[in-house]
Design an enzyme around this catalytic site. Structure first.
Site, PDB file in Angstrom:
ATOM      1  N   ASP A   1       0.864  -1.178   0.000  1.00  0.00           N
ATOM      2  CA  ASP A   1       0.000   0.000   0.000  1.00  0.00           C
ATOM      3  C   ASP A   1       0.908   1.238   0.000  1.00  0.00           C
ATOM      4  OD1 ASP A   1      -2.161   1.677  -0.009  1.00  0.00           O
ATOM      5  OD2 ASP A   1      -3.215   0.720   1.643  1.00  0.00           O
TER       6      ASP A   1
HETATM    7  C1  NOJ Z   1      -4.063   3.914   0.198  1.00  0.00           C
HETATM    8  C2  NOJ Z   1      -5.243   3.029   0.386  1.00  0.00           C
HETATM    9  O1  NOJ Z   1      -5.145   2.346   1.614  1.00  0.00           O
HETATM   10  C3  NOJ Z   1      -5.437   2.013  -0.720  1.00  0.00           C
HETATM   11  O2  NOJ Z   1      -6.666   1.372  -0.530  1.00  0.00           O
HETATM   12  C4  NOJ Z   1      -5.349   2.663  -2.054  1.00  0.00           C
HETATM   13  O3  NOJ Z   1      -5.571   1.719  -3.068  1.00  0.00           O
HETATM   14  C5  NOJ Z   1      -3.997   3.326  -2.192  1.00  0.00           C
HETATM   15  N1  NOJ Z   1      -3.862   4.339  -1.170  1.00  0.00           N
HETATM   16  C6  NOJ Z   1      -3.769   3.937  -3.565  1.00  0.00           C
HETATM   17  O4  NOJ Z   1      -4.557   5.043  -3.728  1.00  0.00           O
END
Ligand code: NOJ
Length: 721
Positions: free
Chosen positions: A264
């Protein structure tokens, strides 16, 4: 892996390979944004090499077909190797046409609908050049304070697994022109954040993890999902992105997943903040050693992987595997042959927000809405002479949900527009109060009350702003603000013909609303066509049929509250729920039961369940039993009903939940029509993680339930022998 991707790999230098598994923002490669690249843009902190940056394999964020073309053109013009980018993006509940938040879609109890909506999103996204979306989010959730419950499908492992599968099928299809790759997230148990606070500690046992949290991710894997995103949280003390047990042992070795694993956003560096890694070099080591292929928005691999390989801590073969996985994904997406894939500015303009897509989004919102209370005021009569629309969420497009990505409030049909389109000029609007959770402003009350007094019926739009849920948007209080209650009380003094349209990204603790309001229609955050759907439902054009997939507590103090809990050694009997029974597992000041249980939702019609049957009383492995029930529409409207099937394992080597959803079916019945619904019981459905941590069934007795919601009583028993 194919010969082709292996050949490409063989041509790559080690530096190219390492940069290939870095993911940075698309904006880096869009000169017209005038904030591009690594010096000044969002990637500046990454301190990446100015030439090698043109060797990255994937980027994230930024929407629009023209932007994609510009980015790919720019990238290819500057890249030495000319290996085209894959564009990734959060397409969570729609792309340009938004459909209801995922907690709403789950409430439809309709797998086909979930699939169709995902398909629509994939088509719109593919035309903007997106290759992969970071969806579905398959995190099981139990705490409504957590802002991200809006993008989950709720508290049940079976239903979550069904919705995750349907979403992957809808997004990926046969990976044709209008499909995109899916990425299931957040592996694992991100939804178990303590105190409902985003990014917070998770502490679940291996058994709870496997029993409740893992099935939905596994279901996405079984459906062929292309990617997995790791979660921000720790599991057993180790951040997921560097958690070898999770990624290597479970995901890769046990489940056989050989697709791409991505971190993430910023999670590599967060290992340092967690206190699990000394520095970026150790983060790079931990993540690669665990099996994480792509690093999102940090540069630990870029700066340290080569060194780790030279020191012999990581082998080049490990790096090669990660690179190959990303190359294989590119090949599957067709990007090796056509860098622009399905992008088409012209077709995107025609397809995105087209009448067909709006109609589907509207259907999504109609099927997701849940009628929580109705003392008979609903449906309102379309022939009514005057309608007062009141409330801070009545005339705004900001009801489409917090993962709006490519969607816009100005393209969203507000409730005001929806009502006007259906009923014309007899609809008048007054705001009544402000939406801010801490507002105490009552200055607009008089105007609203005057309007309510002069109208035959009142639609009161209450709830929370769409940005009060979603990532990072957690709440310590989940009741409505006092000012909204005061407004409702004042309105009821002048008009009793009031229905509340509730907008929320989470279950709310609204016992007081339940007492006060004559009717409550929960719209969730309903997407681009939310206002039209709301109007159709309130005025009986469509009959509500959604049922909640996450328990609504009476009060926040009951949380976490979920239907599939264990019985405990001192359970409080259901019939004693409202009284105080000392030394039982209970509260002095609140019942154990929720305000609205899992699976609950009303209709304007009524359904009668009868003739419950189970085809036998004993079953051996390899055999099956059939549970069935007759359902009759005994009311005044043709309508849909979500029929739910539960089993209880009465005794196990480890304790078993009081009830577990094992099947559901969404039926449509005409007035007076009756249908028989059947559910099959087989031995694999009875398996669980037993005392010796094997997924197996145990002999013994099981109870069987079919009903309208999770409070239904057992009607039969059988024995597994
Ligand atoms: C953080 C989030 O937790 C995740 O769900 C998301 O896909 C990513 N950012 C990318 O935007």
């Amino acid at each position: 892996m194919s010969q082709r991707t292996e050949k490409i790999l063989a041509q790559m230098s080690i530096d190219e390979k390492i940069y290939f598994i870095e993911q940075i923002t698309t904006a880096t490669f869009v000169p017209s944004l005038k904030r591009p690249n690594i010096i000044t843009g969002p990637d500046s902190a990454l301190k990446l090499d100015k030439e090698l940056i043109y060797e990255v394999g994937t980027t994230l964020n930024l929407i629009g077909a023209e932007t994609m073309i510009e980015a790919q053109d720019h990238f290819l013009a500057h890249s030495k190797s000319k290996r085209a980018l894959v564009f990734m993006q959060d397409v969570i509940h729609g792309h340009r046409t938004l459909y209801p938040i995922n907690l709403g879609v789950a409430a439809s109890f309709d797998r086909d609908l979930a699939r169709e909506l995902a398909q629509m999103a994939a088509k719109e996204a593919s035309l903007d050049g997106i290759g992969v979306t970071f969806a579905p989010m398959a995190d099981l959730v139990r705490d409504p304070r957590w802002g991200r419950v809006m993008e989950s499908s709720g508290e049940d492992p079976y239903l979550n697994a069904e919705m995750a599968r349907a979403t992957v099928e809808g997004l990926q299809g046969d990976m044709g022109k209008y499909n995109i790759g899916a990425c299931v997230k957040h592996f694992a148990a991100y939804g178990a954040a303590e105190a409902g606070r985003d990014y917070n500690t998770v502490d679940v046992s291996e058994r709870t993890l496997r029993e409740y949290y893992l099935p939905a991710y596994k279901s996405a894997i079984d459906a062929g999902v292309k990617m997995v995103m790791t979660a921000f949280n720790i599991i057993d003390g180790v951040p997921c992105v560097g958690n070898k047990h999770l990624i290597k042992d479970i995901l890769r070795d046990e489940w056989g997943f050989d697709g791409v694993v991505i971190s993430d956003y910023g999670a590599f560096d967060e290992m340092i903040t967690h206190g699990a890694s000394e520095n970026q070099k150790e983060s790079a080591y931990l993540a690669m050693d665990a099996g994480c292929d792509i690093e999102m928005m940090t540069s630990c691999y870029a700066h340290h992987l080569k060194e780790l390989i030279e020191e012999g801590k990581i082998s080049e073969a490990q790096l090669d595997k990660s690179v190959l996985r990303v190359l294989d994904l590119k090949e599957e997406l067709g990007i090796l042959d056509n860098p622009y894939r399905s992008v088409s500015p012209e077709e995107a303009k025609r397809v995105q927000l087209s009448p067909e897509h709006r109609a589907l989004a509207r259907k999504g919102a109609e099927q997701s809405a849940v009628l929580l209370k109705n003392n008979g005021v609903l449906p309102f009569d379309k022939e009514v002479g005057s309608v007062a629309l009141i409330g801070p969420l009545g005339a705004t497009g900001e009801i489409h949900g917090s993962w709006h990505c490519g969607g816009k409030a100005e393209e969203t049909v507000s409730v005001y527009e929806g009502l006007k389109n259906l009923l014309g000029d007899k609809v008048k609007y007054a705001q009544g109060c402000q939406i801010e959770y801490d507002s105490e402003d009552t200055s607009l009350f008089d105007e609203a009350c005057q309007l309510a007094k002069n109208s035959e019926c009142v639609v009161l739009c209450l709830g929370e702003h769409q940005d009060y849920s979603g990532e990072g948007n957690c709440r310590a209080s989940i009741d409505l603000p006092e000012v909204q209650y005061k407004l409702l009380e004042r309105i009821l003094e002048v008009n009793k013909n009031v229905a509340v349209a509730l907008f929320t990204g989470r279950p709310l603790a609204i016992s007081r609303l339940d007492k006060l309001a004559p009717a409550i229609l929960n719209m969730w955050m309903p997407g681009t066509e939310g206002g039209s759907a709301c109007a159709n439902l309130l005025f009986g054009e469509v009959i509500p049929s959604g049922k909640i997939t996450m328990t609504f507590p009476r009060t926040l103090g009951q949380c976490p509250i979920y239907y599939n809990h264990y019985t405990t050694g001192r359970p409080k009997l259901e019939q004693d729920d409202l009284k105080r029974v000392p030394y039982t597992s209970s509260y002095i000041d609140a019942p154990n039961s929720p305000l609205y249980p899992f699976g609950y939702g009303l209709s304007y019609t009524s359904f009668e369940y009868s003739d419950y049957k189970l085809s036998g009383t004993v079953m051996r492995a390899g055999e099956r039993l059939i549970a069935s029930v007759k359902i009759k529409n005994t009311g005044k409207y043709r309508a849909r009903e979500a029929v739910q099937f539960y089993i209880r394992d009465l005794k196990g080597s480890c304790v078993r939940p009081v009830k577990e959803l094992k099947g559901f079916e969404k039926l449509e019945l005409d007035i007076g029509e009756e249908k028989t619904v059947t559910f099959e019981i087989t031995e694999p459905m009875l398996r669980y993680w037993t005392r010796n941590m094997r997924h197996e069934s145990e002999k013994g007795e099981f109870e069987v339930f079919i009903g309208k919601d999770s409070t239904c009583a057992p009607f039969a028993k059988f024995e597994l022998i």
